[in-house]
Motif scaffolding. Sequence first.
Motif, PDB file in Angstrom:
ATOM      1  N   LEU A   3      -7.946  40.013  35.585  1.00 21.43           N
ATOM      2  CA  LEU A   3      -8.569  40.220  34.311  1.00 21.43           C
ATOM      3  C   LEU A   3      -9.068  39.000  33.559  1.00 21.43           C
ATOM      4  O   LEU A   3     -10.213  39.274  33.166  1.00 21.43           O
ATOM      5  CB  LEU A   3      -7.112  40.607  33.498  1.00 21.43           C
ATOM      6  CG  LEU A   3      -7.612  40.849  31.968  1.00 21.43           C
ATOM      7  CD1 LEU A   3      -8.487  41.903  32.026  1.00 21.43           C
ATOM      8  CD2 LEU A   3      -6.310  40.999  31.329  1.00 21.43           C
ATOM      9  N   ASP A   4      -8.504  37.639  33.586  1.00 28.51           N
ATOM     10  CA  ASP A   4      -9.005  36.661  33.182  1.00 28.51           C
ATOM     11  C   ASP A   4     -10.529  36.388  33.631  1.00 28.51           C
ATOM     12  O   ASP A   4     -11.638  35.865  32.896  1.00 28.51           O
ATOM     13  CB  ASP A   4      -8.451  35.336  33.030  1.00 28.51           C
ATOM     14  CG  ASP A   4      -7.944  34.878  34.499  1.00 28.51           C
ATOM     15  OD1 ASP A   4      -8.180  35.827  35.451  1.00 28.51           O
ATOM     16  OD2 ASP A   4      -7.660  33.766  34.530  1.00 28.51           O
ATOM     17  N   ARG A   5     -10.821  36.434  35.026  1.00 26.29           N
ATOM     18  CA  ARG A   5     -12.131  36.194  35.578  1.00 26.29           C
ATOM     19  C   ARG A   5     -13.291  37.152  34.926  1.00 26.29           C
ATOM     20  O   ARG A   5     -13.985  37.007  34.793  1.00 26.29           O
ATOM     21  CB  ARG A   5     -12.056  36.443  37.021  1.00 26.29           C
ATOM     22  CG  ARG A   5     -11.356  34.967  37.616  1.00 26.29           C
ATOM     23  CD  ARG A   5     -11.310  34.969  39.126  1.00 26.29           C
ATOM     24  NE  ARG A   5     -12.803  34.865  39.276  1.00 26.29           N
ATOM     25  CZ  ARG A   5     -13.279  34.885  40.841  1.00 26.29           C
ATOM     26  NH1 ARG A   5     -12.415  35.045  41.755  1.00 26.29           N
ATOM     27  NH2 ARG A   5     -14.596  34.836  40.951  1.00 26.29           N
ATOM     28  N   PHE A   6     -12.682  38.417  34.869  1.00 28.11           N
ATOM     29  CA  PHE A   6     -13.419  39.640  34.543  1.00 28.11           C
ATOM     30  C   PHE A   6     -13.913  39.266  33.163  1.00 28.11           C
ATOM     31  O   PHE A   6     -15.214  39.270  32.676  1.00 28.11           O
ATOM     32  CB  PHE A   6     -12.992  41.094  34.481  1.00 28.11           C
ATOM     33  CG  PHE A   6     -13.708  42.071  34.094  1.00 28.11           C
ATOM     34  CD1 PHE A   6     -14.907  42.475  34.665  1.00 28.11           C
ATOM     35  CD2 PHE A   6     -13.646  42.537  32.633  1.00 28.11           C
ATOM     36  CE1 PHE A   6     -15.795  43.327  34.247  1.00 28.11           C
ATOM     37  CE2 PHE A   6     -14.718  43.395  32.335  1.00 28.11           C
ATOM     38  CZ  PHE A   6     -15.734  44.018  32.857  1.00 28.11           C
ATOM     39  N   LEU A   7     -13.197  39.050  32.269  1.00 28.45           N
ATOM     40  CA  LEU A   7     -13.346  38.679  30.744  1.00 28.45           C
ATOM     41  C   LEU A   7     -14.554  37.663  30.669  1.00 28.45           C
ATOM     42  O   LEU A   7     -15.272  37.697  29.849  1.00 28.45           O
ATOM     43  CB  LEU A   7     -12.081  38.317  29.935  1.00 28.45           C
ATOM     44  CG  LEU A   7     -11.299  39.465  29.797  1.00 28.45           C
ATOM     45  CD1 LEU A   7      -9.927  39.074  29.318  1.00 28.45           C
ATOM     46  CD2 LEU A   7     -11.935  40.657  28.834  1.00 28.45           C
ATOM     47  N   GLY A  32      -4.111  51.784  28.657  1.00 28.40           N
ATOM     48  CA  GLY A  32      -3.128  52.086  27.718  1.00 28.40           C
ATOM     49  C   GLY A  32      -1.922  51.276  28.051  1.00 28.40           C
ATOM     50  O   GLY A  32      -1.107  51.467  27.127  1.00 28.40           O
ATOM     51  N   ARG A  33      -1.870  50.252  28.720  1.00 26.44           N
ATOM     52  CA  ARG A  33      -0.534  49.635  28.901  1.00 26.44           C
ATOM     53  C   ARG A  33      -0.845  48.162  28.625  1.00 26.44           C
ATOM     54  O   ARG A  33      -1.859  47.307  28.755  1.00 26.44           O
ATOM     55  CB  ARG A  33      -0.291  49.110  30.487  1.00 26.44           C
ATOM     56  CG  ARG A  33       0.462  50.488  30.828  1.00 26.44           C
ATOM     57  CD  ARG A  33       0.702  50.730  32.297  1.00 26.44           C
ATOM     58  NE  ARG A  33      -0.442  50.169  33.127  1.00 26.44           N
ATOM     59  CZ  ARG A  33      -0.391  49.813  34.105  1.00 26.44           C
ATOM     60  NH1 ARG A  33       0.225  49.393  34.881  1.00 26.44           N
ATOM     61  NH2 ARG A  33      -2.006  49.521  34.705  1.00 26.44           N
ATOM     62  N   ARG A  34       0.052  47.445  27.853  1.00 25.95           N
ATOM     63  CA  ARG A  34      -0.194  46.035  27.191  1.00 25.95           C
ATOM     64  C   ARG A  34      -0.189  45.094  28.282  1.00 25.95           C
ATOM     65  O   ARG A  34       0.717  45.150  29.168  1.00 25.95           O
ATOM     66  CB  ARG A  34       1.284  45.734  26.309  1.00 25.95           C
ATOM     67  CG  ARG A  34       1.091  44.644  25.714  1.00 25.95           C
ATOM     68  CD  ARG A  34       2.309  44.355  24.548  1.00 25.95           C
ATOM     69  NE  ARG A  34       2.247  43.036  24.260  1.00 25.95           N
ATOM     70  CZ  ARG A  34       3.250  42.684  23.401  1.00 25.95           C
ATOM     71  NH1 ARG A  34       4.298  43.391  22.934  1.00 25.95           N
ATOM     72  NH2 ARG A  34       3.131  41.448  22.716  1.00 25.95           N
ATOM     73  N   VAL A  35      -0.948  44.111  28.303  1.00 20.51           N
ATOM     74  CA  VAL A  35      -1.090  43.175  29.323  1.00 20.51           C
ATOM     75  C   VAL A  35      -0.648  41.785  28.663  1.00 20.51           C
ATOM     76  O   VAL A  35      -0.975  41.675  27.519  1.00 20.51           O
ATOM     77  CB  VAL A  35      -2.549  43.019  29.775  1.00 20.51           C
ATOM     78  CG1 VAL A  35      -2.920  41.870  30.468  1.00 20.51           C
ATOM     79  CG2 VAL A  35      -3.087  44.359  30.298  1.00 20.51           C
ATOM     80  N   GLU A  36       0.080  40.968  29.524  1.00 20.14           N
ATOM     81  CA  GLU A  36       0.530  39.850  28.969  1.00 20.14           C
ATOM     82  C   GLU A  36       0.559  38.714  29.912  1.00 20.14           C
ATOM     83  O   GLU A  36       0.781  37.408  29.812  1.00 20.14           O
ATOM     84  CB  GLU A  36       2.211  39.748  28.803  1.00 20.14           C
ATOM     85  CG  GLU A  36       2.462  40.741  27.426  1.00 20.14           C
ATOM     86  CD  GLU A  36       3.943  40.704  27.184  1.00 20.14           C
ATOM     87  OE1 GLU A  36       4.588  40.579  27.874  1.00 20.14           O
ATOM     88  OE2 GLU A  36       4.419  41.099  26.125  1.00 20.14           O
ATOM     89  N   PRO A  41      -4.575  42.798  37.884  1.00 21.80           N
ATOM     90  CA  PRO A  41      -5.882  43.255  38.425  1.00 21.80           C
ATOM     91  C   PRO A  41      -6.639  44.372  37.826  1.00 21.80           C
ATOM     92  O   PRO A  41      -6.088  45.102  37.163  1.00 21.80           O
ATOM     93  CB  PRO A  41      -5.597  43.814  40.062  1.00 21.80           C
ATOM     94  CG  PRO A  41      -4.185  44.104  39.731  1.00 21.80           C
ATOM     95  CD  PRO A  41      -3.553  43.271  38.565  1.00 21.80           C
ATOM     96  N   VAL A  42      -7.850  44.261  37.509  1.00 28.31           N
ATOM     97  CA  VAL A  42      -8.767  45.186  37.020  1.00 28.31           C
ATOM     98  C   VAL A  42      -9.636  45.909  38.014  1.00 28.31           C
ATOM     99  O   VAL A  42     -10.061  45.379  39.065  1.00 28.31           O
ATOM    100  CB  VAL A  42      -9.923  44.814  36.005  1.00 28.31           C
ATOM    101  CG1 VAL A  42      -8.857  44.201  34.692  1.00 28.31           C
ATOM    102  CG2 VAL A  42     -10.606  43.554  36.478  1.00 28.31           C
ATOM    103  N   LEU A  48     -10.374  48.989  28.761  1.00 32.79           N
ATOM    104  CA  LEU A  48      -9.666  47.624  28.390  1.00 32.79           C
ATOM    105  C   LEU A  48      -9.956  47.845  26.686  1.00 32.79           C
ATOM    106  O   LEU A  48     -11.072  48.074  26.407  1.00 32.79           O
ATOM    107  CB  LEU A  48     -10.464  46.450  28.742  1.00 32.79           C
ATOM    108  CG  LEU A  48      -9.977  45.098  28.586  1.00 32.79           C
ATOM    109  CD1 LEU A  48      -8.584  44.904  28.907  1.00 32.79           C
ATOM    110  CD2 LEU A  48     -10.924  44.210  29.033  1.00 32.79           C
ATOM    111  N   ALA A  49      -8.946  47.622  25.924  1.00 35.34           N
ATOM    112  CA  ALA A  49      -9.105  47.648  24.639  1.00 35.34           C
ATOM    113  C   ALA A  49      -8.234  46.480  24.253  1.00 35.34           C
ATOM    114  O   ALA A  49      -7.531  45.892  24.627  1.00 35.34           O
ATOM    115  CB  ALA A  49      -8.139  48.673  23.948  1.00 35.34           C
TER     116      ALA A  49
END
Length: 92
Positions: A3-7, A32-36, A41-42, A48-49
């Motif tokens: 996720l961090d690489r995609f962002l 829909g699930r909270r990510v911490e 993986p995306v 993504l919200a």
Amino acid sequence: MRLDRFLWFARLARTRNAAQAMAAAGTLRLDGRRVERAHVPVRIGSTLAFMHGDRVRVIRIGLLPRRRGPVAEAAMLYVDLANTVDAPESRA
């Protein structure tokens, strides 16, 4: 892809550390699930919200990047779902 690489590749975060901080803060929602965690993986088709400034952005991932390219290339990686919905003012 993480996720961090995609962002960072999609230029939704200025630095990879900023992307990791966004994930660690728990303000991101992936499908829909909270990510911490930044290492979630995306995949293509994931939704993504997250808060971006003073508004909520909702995007659908269309492509997974190979590098952090220019802004025009980064914009092709996702679809901003807020822009695809007709606003009530525009229908009048």
